[in-house]
Design a protein around this motif. Structure first.
Motif, PDB file in Angstrom:
ATOM      1  N   ASP A  88       0.874  -1.177   0.000  1.00  0.00           N
ATOM      2  CA  ASP A  88       0.000   0.000   0.000  1.00  0.00           C
ATOM      3  C   ASP A  88       0.908   1.222   0.000  1.00  0.00           C
ATOM      4  O   ASP A  88       1.606   1.494   0.976  1.00  0.00           O
ATOM      5  N   ILE A  89       0.915   1.946  -1.107  1.00  0.00           N
ATOM      6  CA  ILE A  89       1.869   3.044  -1.252  1.00  0.00           C
ATOM      7  C   ILE A  89       1.176   4.299  -1.768  1.00  0.00           C
ATOM      8  O   ILE A  89       0.351   4.238  -2.687  1.00  0.00           O
ATOM      9  N   GLY A  90       1.470   5.427  -1.161  1.00  0.00           N
ATOM     10  CA  GLY A  90       0.916   6.711  -1.577  1.00  0.00           C
ATOM     11  C   GLY A  90       2.021   7.713  -1.867  1.00  0.00           C
ATOM     12  O   GLY A  90       3.215   7.425  -1.699  1.00  0.00           O
ATOM     13  N   TYR A  91       1.619   8.888  -2.266  1.00  0.00           N
ATOM     14  CA  TYR A  91       2.591   9.930  -2.619  1.00  0.00           C
ATOM     15  C   TYR A  91       3.521  10.248  -1.451  1.00  0.00           C
ATOM     16  O   TYR A  91       4.720  10.491  -1.653  1.00  0.00           O
ATOM     17  N   ALA A  92       3.007  10.203  -0.233  1.00  0.00           N
ATOM     18  CA  ALA A  92       3.822  10.517   0.938  1.00  0.00           C
ATOM     19  C   ALA A  92       4.968   9.533   1.115  1.00  0.00           C
ATOM     20  O   ALA A  92       5.979   9.849   1.762  1.00  0.00           O
ATOM     21  N   ASP A  93       4.833   8.340   0.521  1.00  0.00           N
ATOM     22  CA  ASP A  93       5.871   7.317   0.653  1.00  0.00           C
ATOM     23  C   ASP A  93       6.962   7.440  -0.404  1.00  0.00           C
ATOM     24  O   ASP A  93       7.996   6.773  -0.310  1.00  0.00           O
ATOM     25  N   TYR A  94       6.740   8.254  -1.427  1.00  0.00           N
ATOM     26  CA  TYR A  94       7.721   8.385  -2.508  1.00  0.00           C
ATOM     27  C   TYR A  94       9.000   9.037  -1.997  1.00  0.00           C
ATOM     28  O   TYR A  94       8.991   9.794  -1.029  1.00  0.00           O
ATOM     29  N   GLY A  95      10.101   8.777  -2.707  1.00  0.00           N
ATOM     30  CA  GLY A  95      11.352   9.443  -2.405  1.00  0.00           C
ATOM     31  C   GLY A  95      11.333  10.885  -2.901  1.00  0.00           C
ATOM     32  O   GLY A  95      10.424  11.302  -3.635  1.00  0.00           O
ATOM     33  N   SER A  96      12.341  11.645  -2.543  1.00  0.00           N
ATOM     34  CA  SER A  96      12.364  13.081  -2.839  1.00  0.00           C
ATOM     35  C   SER A  96      12.358  13.360  -4.341  1.00  0.00           C
ATOM     36  O   SER A  96      11.638  14.254  -4.814  1.00  0.00           O
ATOM     37  N   LEU A  97      13.148  12.619  -5.121  1.00  0.00           N
ATOM     38  CA  LEU A  97      13.183  12.854  -6.564  1.00  0.00           C
ATOM     39  C   LEU A  97      11.847  12.493  -7.199  1.00  0.00           C
ATOM     40  O   LEU A  97      11.359  13.203  -8.088  1.00  0.00           O
ATOM     41  N   ALA A  98      11.254  11.402  -6.745  1.00  0.00           N
ATOM     42  CA  ALA A  98       9.947  10.997  -7.278  1.00  0.00           C
ATOM     43  C   ALA A  98       8.876  12.034  -6.948  1.00  0.00           C
ATOM     44  O   ALA A  98       8.033  12.362  -7.795  1.00  0.00           O
ATOM     45  N   LYS A  99       8.895  12.565  -5.741  1.00  0.00           N
ATOM     46  CA  LYS A  99       7.907  13.585  -5.362  1.00  0.00           C
ATOM     47  C   LYS A  99       8.035  14.820  -6.249  1.00  0.00           C
ATOM     48  O   LYS A  99       7.030  15.359  -6.736  1.00  0.00           O
TER      49      LYS A  99
END
Length: 455
Positions: free
Chosen positions: A340-351
């Protein structure tokens, strides 16, 4: 001393003039190549910004239904109605209606490709069907990426995106005030005069330049070479999707971009988990959709069914509000979320990348975002058309009307250096620049007929 000072001033003016000529010539060639593509990108991009509005108005007959007090039919029943309309088809994806007046969009896999069936969630009536390849927004998207031309056309768009940045940088240099009385923030003359189109081109490009460069850069993550390198960097530095979430999860050799109907940039390269309760009966689509709803997924999420007995149900949504982007892989036997993955879990470059993409697509800040990106697209079209008219008015009969060569070769060292720098930042654009400069200097300059034609 007076003679020395005068000589230095003359050399400085000559160098400045030669630099201006060299960059003007480079800007001309880059524009000549890029302008047709930039106009295409701007027109199709403008349409894609308002894809939801187009769906709800032009295609309201299949996307909008009348709200009812009765409960919607189960997803499996809606899929059964779609299968009845398309005998032999199998489910590829189920998109939640997303609201009381929305229809369910059901992707059905057929021998001729995926077909979208739009079904009234209250009555089960099939409101319409359309092949995915013929759906309006899909056609616009493929035109935008030149997908119709072939697999390698994506690289042409990537090169043009790099050219757009080059045109902005070189254009700002050419626009920079040099004691002229107009063409900085105002437009001189009338449409019958070349100066009007020159000023329109320069002023529009200067004031929209930063946004044009942003559109070019934020579109590059989807490209093959530049985007592929960005994905590798994100993976290698741990700044993309949080790979640790898969540490204790059995995975197949397939990645999300091939297994899911709709997937965001960050999740494309993530591995697909495997279900591990094959002794049990599969939970079915209804339960998978219910799990996604219970987990609080944003409206209009899409559920992709498992491809085989080891696959998973995947619920994914990439809404206008990026913070609500989410992907849940659900075990097809136990109904438990595996990942279960959301935007808050993304790494800095992905965000950062996803934020750029969301703004690029006009999603993040509502109507203001759409209008700002639309204004940028209009600026691209206006500046491009003005450049073409300006060139046609300036071009001598029978010749290309290319800006003159520098009087001294001293500036070419700096020009080659700039080409190398851009080549490192934008590989495909850099190769095209190097080829362009080499042909100009080594061929056109030294072949008299070509030199006259390009004068």
């Amino acid at each position: 001393m007076t003679d020395i000072a005068a000589s230095m001033r003359t050399r400085t003016r000559t160098l400045a003039s030669d630099t201006y000529r060299a960059i003007w010539r480079w800007h001309f060639y880059a524009g000549l190549i890029a302008v047709p593509f930039l106009i295409l990108l701007a027109v199709t991009g403008s349409l894609y910004l308002f894809r939801d509005e187009i769906d709800r108005t032009v295609f309201a007959h299949r996307t909008v239904v009348e709200a009812q007090t009765s409960a919607p039919l189960p997803p499996s029943e809606l899929v059964a109605r779609a299968q009845a309309a398309l005998p032999g088809a199998t489910l590829s994806a189920f998109r939640d209606p997303g609201g009381p007046t929305g229809s369910a969009r059901i992707g059905m896999r057929t021998g001729a490709g995926t077909i979208y069936a739009y079904v009234n969630p209250y009555t089960g009536e099939v409101l319409g069907t359309v092949a995915k390849s013929e759906e309006f927004n899909e056609v616009v998207r493929k035109l935008h990426s030149l997908e119709y031309v072939g697999a390698y056309a994506n690289r042409v768009i990537e090169a043009i995106a790099g050219f757009a940045v080059i045109l902005v940088v070189s254009g700002l240099y050419l626009w920079w005030p040099r004691r002229q009385t107009g063409g900085i923030v105002s437009v001189r003359g009338t449409p019958s005069k070349r100066v009007f189109w020159r000023d329109t081109h320069a002023v529009t490009g200067a004031f929209a330049g930063v946004l044009i460069a942003f559109l070019a850069l934020s579109g590059l993550p989807w490209s093959s070479v530049w985007g592929g390198q960005l994905t590798q960097i994100a993976t290698a530095t741990g700044t993309g999707y949080p790979a640790a979430l898969w540490d204790n999860v059995p995975t197949s050799g397939e990645h999300a971009e091939h297994a899911m109907e709709t997937v965001g940039w960050t999740m494309e390269s993530s591995p697909m988990p495997m279900s591990h309760g094959s002794a049990k009966e599969p939970i079915g689509l209804d339960r998978a959709v219910a799990v996604a709803r219970d987990k609080g997924m944003a409206p209009r999420f899409e559920v992709t069914p498992p491809a085989d007995g080891t696959g998973v149900y995947t619920a994914a949504v990439f809404p206008d509000e990026l913070a609500k982007a989410r992907t849940i892989h659900i075990d097809q036997y136990t109904g438990e979320p595996i990942v279960d993955i959301g935007y808050a879990d993304y790494g800095s470059l992905a965000k950062l990348t996803e934020l750029g993409i969301n703004i690029h697509m006009g999603q993040e800040f509502g109507l203001a975002n759409q209008l700002l990106m639309l204004a940028t697209c209009v600026a691209i079209i206006l500046s491009s058309v003005a450049a073409l008219v300006m060139w046609l008015k300036r071009r001598p009969a029978g010749r290309m009307g290319v800006p003159p060569y520098p009087t001294s070769r001293r500036v070419y060292g700096a020009l080659w250096g700039m080409a190398v720098v851009f080549g490192v930042l934008f590989p495909l654009s850099g190769l095209l620049i190097l080829a362009m400069v080499a042909v100009d200097i080594l061929v056109i300059r030294n072949v008299p007929p070509l030199r006259r034609a390009f004068a």
